[in-house]
Design a protein around this motif. Structure first.
Motif, PDB file in Angstrom:
ATOM      1  N   MET A 201      -5.541  38.573  23.937  1.00  0.00           N
ATOM      2  CA  MET A 201      -5.903  37.579  22.939  1.00  0.00           C
ATOM      3  C   MET A 201      -6.731  36.445  23.531  1.00  0.00           C
ATOM      4  SD  MET A 201      -3.409  35.568  20.240  1.00  0.00           S
ATOM      5  CE  MET A 201      -3.081  37.073  19.310  1.00  0.00           C
ATOM      6  N   SER A 202      -6.525  36.153  24.820  1.00  0.00           N
ATOM      7  CA  SER A 202      -7.268  35.075  25.472  1.00  0.00           C
ATOM      8  C   SER A 202      -7.255  35.305  26.974  1.00  0.00           C
ATOM      9  CB  SER A 202      -6.661  33.710  25.144  1.00  0.00           C
ATOM     10  OG  SER A 202      -5.385  33.584  25.763  1.00  0.00           O
ATOM     11  N   LEU A 203      -7.978  34.458  27.700  1.00  0.00           N
ATOM     12  CA  LEU A 203      -8.025  34.562  29.155  1.00  0.00           C
ATOM     13  C   LEU A 203      -6.652  34.337  29.773  1.00  0.00           C
ATOM     14  CD1 LEU A 203      -9.649  34.870  31.763  1.00  0.00           C
ATOM     15  CD2 LEU A 203     -10.143  32.413  31.658  1.00  0.00           C
ATOM     16  N   ALA A 204      -5.883  33.426  29.193  1.00  0.00           N
ATOM     17  CA  ALA A 204      -4.543  33.151  29.729  1.00  0.00           C
ATOM     18  C   ALA A 204      -3.663  34.391  29.671  1.00  0.00           C
ATOM     19  CB  ALA A 204      -3.893  32.007  28.955  1.00  0.00           C
ATOM     20  N   TRP A 205      -3.736  35.142  28.579  1.00  0.00           N
ATOM     21  CA  TRP A 205      -2.960  36.379  28.478  1.00  0.00           C
ATOM     22  C   TRP A 205      -3.461  37.422  29.471  1.00  0.00           C
ATOM     23  CZ3 TRP A 205       1.428  36.279  25.864  1.00  0.00           C
ATOM     24  CH2 TRP A 205       1.579  35.357  24.821  1.00  0.00           C
ATOM     25  N   ARG A 206      -4.766  37.486  29.670  1.00  0.00           N
ATOM     26  CA  ARG A 206      -5.339  38.450  30.610  1.00  0.00           C
ATOM     27  C   ARG A 206      -4.895  38.125  32.044  1.00  0.00           C
ATOM     28  NH1 ARG A 206      -9.432  42.103  30.462  1.00  0.00           N
ATOM     29  NH2 ARG A 206     -10.048  41.414  28.358  1.00  0.00           N
ATOM     30  N   LEU A 207      -4.928  36.845  32.405  1.00  0.00           N
ATOM     31  CA  LEU A 207      -4.526  36.442  33.750  1.00  0.00           C
ATOM     32  C   LEU A 207      -3.041  36.717  34.001  1.00  0.00           C
ATOM     33  CD1 LEU A 207      -6.489  33.078  34.118  1.00  0.00           C
ATOM     34  CD2 LEU A 207      -6.989  35.270  35.222  1.00  0.00           C
ATOM     35  N   ASN A 208      -2.268  36.697  32.934  1.00  0.00           N
ATOM     36  CA  ASN A 208      -0.844  37.016  33.048  1.00  0.00           C
ATOM     37  C   ASN A 208      -0.569  38.511  32.895  1.00  0.00           C
ATOM     38  OD1 ASN A 208       1.144  34.541  33.189  1.00  0.00           O
ATOM     39  ND2 ASN A 208      -0.580  33.876  31.933  1.00  0.00           N
ATOM     40  N   ALA A 209      -1.638  39.296  32.677  1.00  0.00           N
ATOM     41  CA  ALA A 209      -1.529  40.753  32.533  1.00  0.00           C
ATOM     42  C   ALA A 209      -0.569  41.139  31.411  1.00  0.00           C
ATOM     43  CB  ALA A 209      -1.092  41.394  33.852  1.00  0.00           C
ATOM     44  N   ILE A 210      -0.703  40.442  30.259  1.00  0.00           N
ATOM     45  CA  ILE A 210       0.143  40.737  29.101  1.00  0.00           C
ATOM     46  C   ILE A 210      -0.757  41.021  27.901  1.00  0.00           C
ATOM     47  CG2 ILE A 210       1.942  39.902  27.544  1.00  0.00           C
ATOM     48  CD1 ILE A 210       2.941  38.115  29.761  1.00  0.00           C
ATOM     49  N   PRO A 211      -1.033  42.286  27.646  1.00  0.00           N
ATOM     50  CA  PRO A 211      -1.845  42.612  26.465  1.00  0.00           C
ATOM     51  C   PRO A 211      -1.020  42.581  25.189  1.00  0.00           C
ATOM     52  CG  PRO A 211      -1.303  44.599  27.686  1.00  0.00           C
ATOM     53  CD  PRO A 211      -0.756  43.453  28.486  1.00  0.00           C
ATOM     54  N   PHE A 212      -1.696  42.340  24.086  1.00  0.00           N
ATOM     55  CA  PHE A 212      -1.077  42.441  22.778  1.00  0.00           C
ATOM     56  C   PHE A 212      -1.173  43.888  22.294  1.00  0.00           C
ATOM     57  CE2 PHE A 212      -1.099  37.989  22.991  1.00  0.00           C
ATOM     58  CZ  PHE A 212      -0.309  37.477  21.965  1.00  0.00           C
ATOM     59  N   VAL A 213      -0.198  44.279  21.483  1.00  0.00           N
ATOM     60  CA  VAL A 213      -0.158  45.625  20.919  1.00  0.00           C
ATOM     61  C   VAL A 213      -0.176  45.514  19.401  1.00  0.00           C
ATOM     62  CG1 VAL A 213       1.074  47.817  20.808  1.00  0.00           C
ATOM     63  CG2 VAL A 213       1.246  46.389  22.863  1.00  0.00           C
ATOM     64  N   ARG A 214      -1.086  46.223  18.771  1.00  0.00           N
ATOM     65  CA  ARG A 214      -1.117  46.270  17.310  1.00  0.00           C
ATOM     66  C   ARG A 214      -0.443  47.553  16.853  1.00  0.00           C
ATOM     67  NH1 ARG A 214      -3.970  48.142  12.842  1.00  0.00           N
ATOM     68  NH2 ARG A 214      -4.321  46.602  11.176  1.00  0.00           N
ATOM     69  N   LEU A 215       0.505  47.406  15.925  1.00  0.00           N
ATOM     70  CA  LEU A 215       1.226  48.554  15.392  1.00  0.00           C
ATOM     71  C   LEU A 215       1.061  48.596  13.878  1.00  0.00           C
ATOM     72  CD1 LEU A 215       3.389  47.074  17.698  1.00  0.00           C
ATOM     73  CD2 LEU A 215       4.264  49.398  17.512  1.00  0.00           C
ATOM     74  N   VAL A 216       1.157  49.781  13.317  1.00  0.00           N
ATOM     75  CA  VAL A 216       0.997  49.944  11.878  1.00  0.00           C
ATOM     76  C   VAL A 216       2.029  50.929  11.346  1.00  0.00           C
ATOM     77  CG1 VAL A 216      -0.741  51.753  12.183  1.00  0.00           C
ATOM     78  CG2 VAL A 216      -0.629  50.478  10.021  1.00  0.00           C
ATOM     79  N   TYR A 217       2.521  50.642  10.164  1.00  0.00           N
ATOM     80  CA  TYR A 217       3.437  51.534   9.455  1.00  0.00           C
ATOM     81  C   TYR A 217       2.791  51.865   8.109  1.00  0.00           C
ATOM     82  CZ  TYR A 217       7.618  53.189   6.985  1.00  0.00           C
ATOM     83  OH  TYR A 217       8.521  53.933   6.263  1.00  0.00           O
ATOM     84  N   TYR A 218       2.419  53.127   7.917  1.00  0.00           N
ATOM     85  CA  TYR A 218       1.828  53.548   6.657  1.00  0.00           C
ATOM     86  C   TYR A 218       2.923  54.056   5.717  1.00  0.00           C
ATOM     87  CZ  TYR A 218      -2.871  53.297   8.618  1.00  0.00           C
ATOM     88  OH  TYR A 218      -4.041  52.853   9.169  1.00  0.00           O
ATOM     89  N   PHE A 219       2.864  53.623   4.477  1.00  0.00           N
ATOM     90  CA  PHE A 219       3.804  54.128   3.490  1.00  0.00           C
ATOM     91  C   PHE A 219       3.447  55.575   3.152  1.00  0.00           C
ATOM     92  CE2 PHE A 219       3.886  49.478   2.647  1.00  0.00           C
ATOM     93  CZ  PHE A 219       5.210  49.280   3.034  1.00  0.00           C
ATOM     94  N   PRO A 220       4.421  56.372   2.763  1.00  0.00           N
ATOM     95  CA  PRO A 220       4.178  57.810   2.538  1.00  0.00           C
ATOM     96  C   PRO A 220       2.968  58.100   1.672  1.00  0.00           C
ATOM     97  CG  PRO A 220       6.514  57.344   2.425  1.00  0.00           C
ATOM     98  CD  PRO A 220       5.828  56.014   2.552  1.00  0.00           C
ATOM     99  N   SER A 221       2.769  57.361   0.595  1.00  0.00           N
ATOM    100  CA  SER A 221       1.631  57.621  -0.289  1.00  0.00           C
ATOM    101  C   SER A 221       0.311  57.400   0.421  1.00  0.00           C
ATOM    102  CB  SER A 221       1.702  56.722  -1.522  1.00  0.00           C
ATOM    103  OG  SER A 221       1.729  55.348  -1.136  1.00  0.00           O
ATOM    104  N   ALA A 222       0.279  56.393   1.312  1.00  0.00           N
ATOM    105  CA  ALA A 222      -0.944  56.110   2.069  1.00  0.00           C
ATOM    106  C   ALA A 222      -1.209  57.198   3.092  1.00  0.00           C
ATOM    107  CB  ALA A 222      -0.831  54.751   2.758  1.00  0.00           C
ATOM    108  N   GLN A 223      -0.128  57.739   3.696  1.00  0.00           N
ATOM    109  CA  GLN A 223      -0.274  58.817   4.670  1.00  0.00           C
ATOM    110  C   GLN A 223      -0.859  60.058   4.014  1.00  0.00           C
ATOM    111  OE1 GLN A 223       3.701  59.158   6.213  1.00  0.00           O
ATOM    112  NE2 GLN A 223       3.311  57.700   7.862  1.00  0.00           N
ATOM    113  N   VAL A 224      -0.390  60.378   2.821  1.00  0.00           N
ATOM    114  CA  VAL A 224      -0.907  61.541   2.086  1.00  0.00           C
ATOM    115  C   VAL A 224      -2.374  61.329   1.759  1.00  0.00           C
ATOM    116  CG1 VAL A 224      -0.769  62.828  -0.070  1.00  0.00           C
ATOM    117  CG2 VAL A 224       1.326  62.171   1.137  1.00  0.00           C
ATOM    118  N   SER A 225      -2.727  60.103   1.361  1.00  0.00           N
ATOM    119  CA  SER A 225      -4.107  59.787   1.013  1.00  0.00           C
ATOM    120  C   SER A 225      -5.020  59.925   2.226  1.00  0.00           C
ATOM    121  CB  SER A 225      -4.192  58.356   0.456  1.00  0.00           C
ATOM    122  OG  SER A 225      -5.523  57.984   0.227  1.00  0.00           O
TER     123      SER A 225
END
Length: 229
Positions: A201-225
């Motif tokens: 997210m920023s240089l401070a996070w990079r220097l601390n070697a801590i990346p952010f993780v994006r996660l997603v949960y699709y509802f069943p109808s969206a998965q079928v689509s």
């Protein structure tokens, strides 16, 4: 196991929610600090820095002092990203929870309560990206008091967001966490969230070697689509 129920946030919850949020940020900062101190490059610096001082001065007291100061500086630097995140949150969505989460449809903020005590929190807002604003709901500020973890409160709060998202007609729930929040990552993945990508997210996070993780949960109808495309 404590008995609790989940309800919508009320203004009278403000102090307890802020206390829980601040304690959570302090805990994450400590975790990040420990993470930084365990990195190979940090250990090399902690050994090499004082050694260089000794080779230059030949003074053991000065070497010891340099080592202690370097350790303290690195330990505090590991906390910086979370302190910055706390300031950002307190100046944006957490500055007025009712205004940001309860003033319109498609968003909400919940607390887990037991006998008048707030044990956990979670919020949900439409995704910031204009293209996904009406399709993706974003989960924020999942916090559970340390004493009451392992009792299913966090899982119940996340499921509350998922049910709300489905009822509101969203196609998916998304969230962002860090790679060092191991328990949270495990919980999200057990509930069906999937990682999409990592980033700093920023240089401070990079220097601390801590990346952010994006996660997603699709509802069943969206998965079928998605599969039919």
């Amino acid at each position: 196991m404590v008995s609790y129920y989940i309800r919508q946030y009320q203004d009278r919850d403000h102090k307890q929610v802020m206390d829980l949020f601040s304690d959570s940020m302090a805990e994450h900062a400590l975790t990040s600090s420990h993470h930084l101190l365990k990195l190979p490059r940090t250990l090399a610096l902690l050994l090499g820095g004082p050694l260089a001082i000794f080779l230059l001065t030949g003074s053991w007291p000065l070497t010891l002092l340099a080592g202690l100061l370097l350790f303290a500086a690195l330990k505090n630097f590991g906390k910086v990203p979370w302190l910055q995140f706390k300031v950002m949150a307190l100046s944006s969505d957490m500055s007025d929870i009712s205004k940001h989460y309860l003033s319109g449809c498609g968003s909400c903020f919940w607390v887990a309560e037991s006998q008048g005590r707030v044990l956990g929190t979670v919020g949900a807002l439409p995704a910031k990206e204009p293209a996904l604003h009406r399709e993706h709901l974003e989960l924020f500020h999942l916090c559970v008091h340390p004493v009451h973890r392992g009792q299913g409160i966090a899982k119940a709060l996340v499921r509350t967001v998922l049910q709300f998202g489905q009822d509101q007609g969203y196609k998916a729930v998304v969230l962002i966490t860090t790679t060092v929040q191991y328990a949270a990552l495990g919980l999200y993945e057990r509930l069906g969230f999937r990682k999409t990508h990592e980033y700093f997210m920023s240089l401070a996070w990079r220097l601390n070697a801590i990346p952010f993780v994006r996660l997603v949960y699709y509802f069943p109808s969206a998965q079928v689509s998605q599969r039919s495309k």
